[in-house]
Design a protein around this motif. Structure first.
Motif, mmCIF file in Angstrom:
data_model
loop_
_atom_site.group_PDB
_atom_site.id
_atom_site.type_symbol
_atom_site.label_atom_id
_atom_site.label_comp_id
_atom_site.label_asym_id
_atom_site.label_seq_id
_atom_site.Cartn_x
_atom_site.Cartn_y
_atom_site.Cartn_z
ATOM 1 N N PHE A 1 0.840 -1.199 0.000
ATOM 2 C CA PHE A 1 0.000 0.000 0.000
ATOM 3 C C PHE A 1 0.880 1.257 0.000
ATOM 4 O O PHE A 1 0.662 2.184 -0.787
ATOM 5 C CB PHE A 1 -0.912 -0.012 1.223
ATOM 6 N N ALA A 2 1.881 1.279 0.873
ATOM 7 C CA ALA A 2 2.793 2.429 0.929
ATOM 8 C C ALA A 2 3.569 2.578 -0.370
ATOM 9 O O ALA A 2 3.900 3.695 -0.788
ATOM 10 C CB ALA A 2 3.756 2.281 2.103
ATOM 11 N N GLY A 3 3.848 1.458 -1.036
ATOM 12 C CA GLY A 3 4.529 1.530 -2.320
ATOM 13 C C GLY A 3 3.691 2.197 -3.391
ATOM 14 O O GLY A 3 4.237 2.783 -4.334
ATOM 15 N N VAL A 4 2.379 2.124 -3.258
ATOM 16 C CA VAL A 4 1.481 2.748 -4.237
ATOM 17 C C VAL A 4 1.258 4.226 -3.929
ATOM 18 O O VAL A 4 1.355 5.076 -4.815
ATOM 19 C CB VAL A 4 0.123 2.004 -4.274
ATOM 20 N N VAL A 5 0.953 4.554 -2.673
ATOM 21 C CA VAL A 5 0.536 5.931 -2.347
ATOM 22 C C VAL A 5 1.621 6.752 -1.664
ATOM 23 O O VAL A 5 1.474 7.965 -1.507
ATOM 24 C CB VAL A 5 -0.733 5.928 -1.469
ATOM 25 N N GLY A 6 2.701 6.119 -1.219
ATOM 26 C CA GLY A 6 3.744 6.821 -0.489
ATOM 27 C C GLY A 6 3.568 6.668 1.019
ATOM 28 O O GLY A 6 2.443 6.473 1.501
ATOM 29 N N PRO A 7 4.662 6.775 1.779
ATOM 30 C CA PRO A 7 4.614 6.523 3.224
ATOM 31 C C PRO A 7 3.662 7.432 3.999
ATOM 32 O O PRO A 7 2.904 6.963 4.844
ATOM 33 C CB PRO A 7 6.065 6.740 3.667
ATOM 34 N N ARG A 8 3.689 8.738 3.743
ATOM 35 C CA ARG A 8 2.868 9.650 4.540
ATOM 36 C C ARG A 8 1.380 9.444 4.271
ATOM 37 O O ARG A 8 0.573 9.412 5.212
ATOM 38 C CB ARG A 8 3.258 11.112 4.266
ATOM 39 N N MET A 9 0.999 9.270 3.013
ATOM 40 C CA MET A 9 -0.403 9.037 2.694
ATOM 41 C C MET A 9 -0.860 7.708 3.291
ATOM 42 O O MET A 9 -1.991 7.583 3.774
ATOM 43 C CB MET A 9 -0.615 9.052 1.186
ATOM 44 N N ALA A 10 0.031 6.715 3.271
ATOM 45 C CA ALA A 10 -0.299 5.421 3.869
ATOM 46 C C ALA A 10 -0.546 5.566 5.369
ATOM 47 O O ALA A 10 -1.476 4.961 5.919
ATOM 48 C CB ALA A 10 0.823 4.418 3.611
ATOM 49 N N GLU A 11 0.269 6.357 6.041
ATOM 50 C CA GLU A 11 0.077 6.578 7.472
ATOM 51 C C GLU A 11 -1.311 7.126 7.760
ATOM 52 O O GLU A 11 -2.007 6.672 8.680
ATOM 53 C CB GLU A 11 1.138 7.546 8.006
ATOM 54 N N LYS A 12 -1.727 8.105 6.984
ATOM 55 C CA LYS A 12 -3.021 8.739 7.233
ATOM 56 C C LYS A 12 -4.188 7.821 6.908
ATOM 57 O O LYS A 12 -5.136 7.694 7.692
ATOM 58 C CB LYS A 12 -3.129 10.045 6.429
ATOM 59 N N LEU A 13 -4.133 7.174 5.764
ATOM 60 C CA LEU A 13 -5.262 6.350 5.329
ATOM 61 C C LEU A 13 -5.395 5.067 6.135
ATOM 62 O O LEU A 13 -6.507 4.679 6.516
ATOM 63 C CB LEU A 13 -5.119 6.020 3.840
ATOM 64 N N LEU A 14 -4.273 4.408 6.415
ATOM 65 C CA LEU A 14 -4.342 3.117 7.091
ATOM 66 C C LEU A 14 -4.677 3.250 8.566
ATOM 67 O O LEU A 14 -5.445 2.448 9.117
ATOM 68 C CB LEU A 14 -3.023 2.360 6.919
ATOM 69 N N GLN A 15 -4.126 4.249 9.237
ATOM 70 C CA GLN A 15 -4.399 4.403 10.664
ATOM 71 C C GLN A 15 -5.822 4.881 10.940
ATOM 72 O O GLN A 15 -6.376 4.602 12.008
ATOM 73 C CB GLN A 15 -3.382 5.344 11.299
ATOM 74 N N ALA A 16 -6.422 5.552 9.981
ATOM 75 C CA ALA A 16 -7.809 5.998 10.138
ATOM 76 C C ALA A 16 -8.801 4.998 9.547
ATOM 77 O O ALA A 16 -9.997 5.076 9.801
ATOM 78 C CB ALA A 16 -8.001 7.362 9.475
ATOM 79 N N GLY A 17 -8.305 4.059 8.736
ATOM 80 C CA GLY A 17 -9.190 3.112 8.077
ATOM 81 C C GLY A 17 -10.050 3.756 7.012
ATOM 82 O O GLY A 17 -11.181 3.321 6.769
ATOM 83 N N ASP A 18 -9.524 4.789 6.355
ATOM 84 C CA ASP A 18 -10.316 5.555 5.387
ATOM 85 C C ASP A 18 -10.515 4.791 4.079
ATOM 86 O O ASP A 18 -9.685 3.970 3.681
ATOM 87 C CB ASP A 18 -9.640 6.891 5.085
#
Length: 293
Positions: free
Chosen positions: A172-189
């Motif tokens: 997932f982070a490889g697709v969207v980048g580390p920072r975007m992954a942090e936001k989306l995955l931790q919030a379950g968006d």
């Protein structure tokens, strides 16, 4: 990125072979000029239980062994606008499974996803509507993704108290980048289609379900105008390191999933979901339900 709109197509499709992926199964394959169109049609919402993953893995192995197949497109054959609603909760709900059973489930699931992620064939996901969790994982393992305007997609496991599996986090982070992954995955968006296009989780947005397969076929055919060898070796260079780590770490990831699913708080959370999906009945006897996991 710009919104690319594909109009409904009446173009001729020279399908040469249509056959069930496995007898009595939920998948079917249509073959056309080197492209396999793999349709997921397990009503009502393509719940991804152990049999689903076994069938998907066997189908991918068969297609990969067929030297005439150069690409695979995954699409939903459901009546409603859903790609797949995710893993079957009963495969994760401790009262209805065991650690041994869940390890088998997670091993087969992981082998299927690794196969899709690393296959020499070009892969594409033609997504109509909702695509949470396990469905999102399948789509993100593909080389190209098209989604309808009413679609949404994401890994929302944390909403049920389950960590996103470690290798899912990595691709997932490889697709969207580390920072975007942090936001989306931790919030379950679950971003909608315009947002998905903006952050690169999908490559194209089309107006309706009838347009998603023609648009996907058009792009797949464009990729196949080049000889396969260059693309295959480049893909191996891009995806080889994660493929190796993932294959070696299935057991560790499965242990993390079991630890989370056997936690009393998670068991209680999953029980509430099962009760809601079964209309308030006995959670241990609930019908096959989606976990959005």
């Amino acid at each position: 990125p710009t919104l690319r709109r594909a109009l409904p197509s009446k173009a001729r499709r020279s399908v040469t072979t249509i056959c069930p992926a496995m007898a009595g199964g939920a998948l079917s394959v249509a073959r056309e000029e080197g492209i396999a169109i793999l349709t997921l049609a397990k009503e009502p919402v393509n719940t991804m239980d152990i049999n689903f993953w076994k069938e998907l893995l066997a189908t991918m192995e068969a297609l990969e062994a067929d030297k005439e197949v150069r690409a695979v497109i995954f699409q939903s054959g459901l009546k409603r606008n859903v790609f797949t609603a995710g893993l079957d909760i009963k495969e994760l709900y401790m009262p209805s499974t065991s650690q041994e059973r869940q390890l088998e489930f997670w091993t087969i699931l992981s082998k299927a996803l690794i196969k899709i992620y690393s296959t020499p064939m070009m892969t594409a996901a033609a997504v109509k509507g909702a695509c949470p969790a396990g469905g999102c994982a399948l789509a993100l393992c593909c080389d190209y993704r098209v989604i309808t305007t009413d679609g949404s997609m994401g890994l929302n496991e944390v909403q049920l108290g389950i960590p996103v599996p470690m290798f899912w986090v990595q691709f997932f982070a490889g697709v969207v980048g580390p920072r975007m992954a942090e936001k989306l995955l931790q919030a379950g968006d679950m971003p909608n289609s315009p947002q998905l296009l903006e952050i690169g989780m999908v490559d194209e947005v089309v107006e309706g379900a009838e347009a998603v397969l023609p648009a996907t076929l058009k792009e797949v055919r464009r990729w196949l105008t080049s000889p396969d060898l260059g693309r295959i070796d480049t893909k191996k260079e891009l995806r080889g390191p994660l493929t190796e780590r993932w294959a070696a770490g299935i057991g560790k990831e499965a242990g993390t999933v079991w630890a989370a699913c056997s936690n009393p708080e998670t068991v209680a959370s999953l029980a509430k979901v099962l009760e809601r999906l079964s209309g308030g009945g006995d959670t241990k006897k609930a019908p096959a339900a989606t976990s959005k996991l």
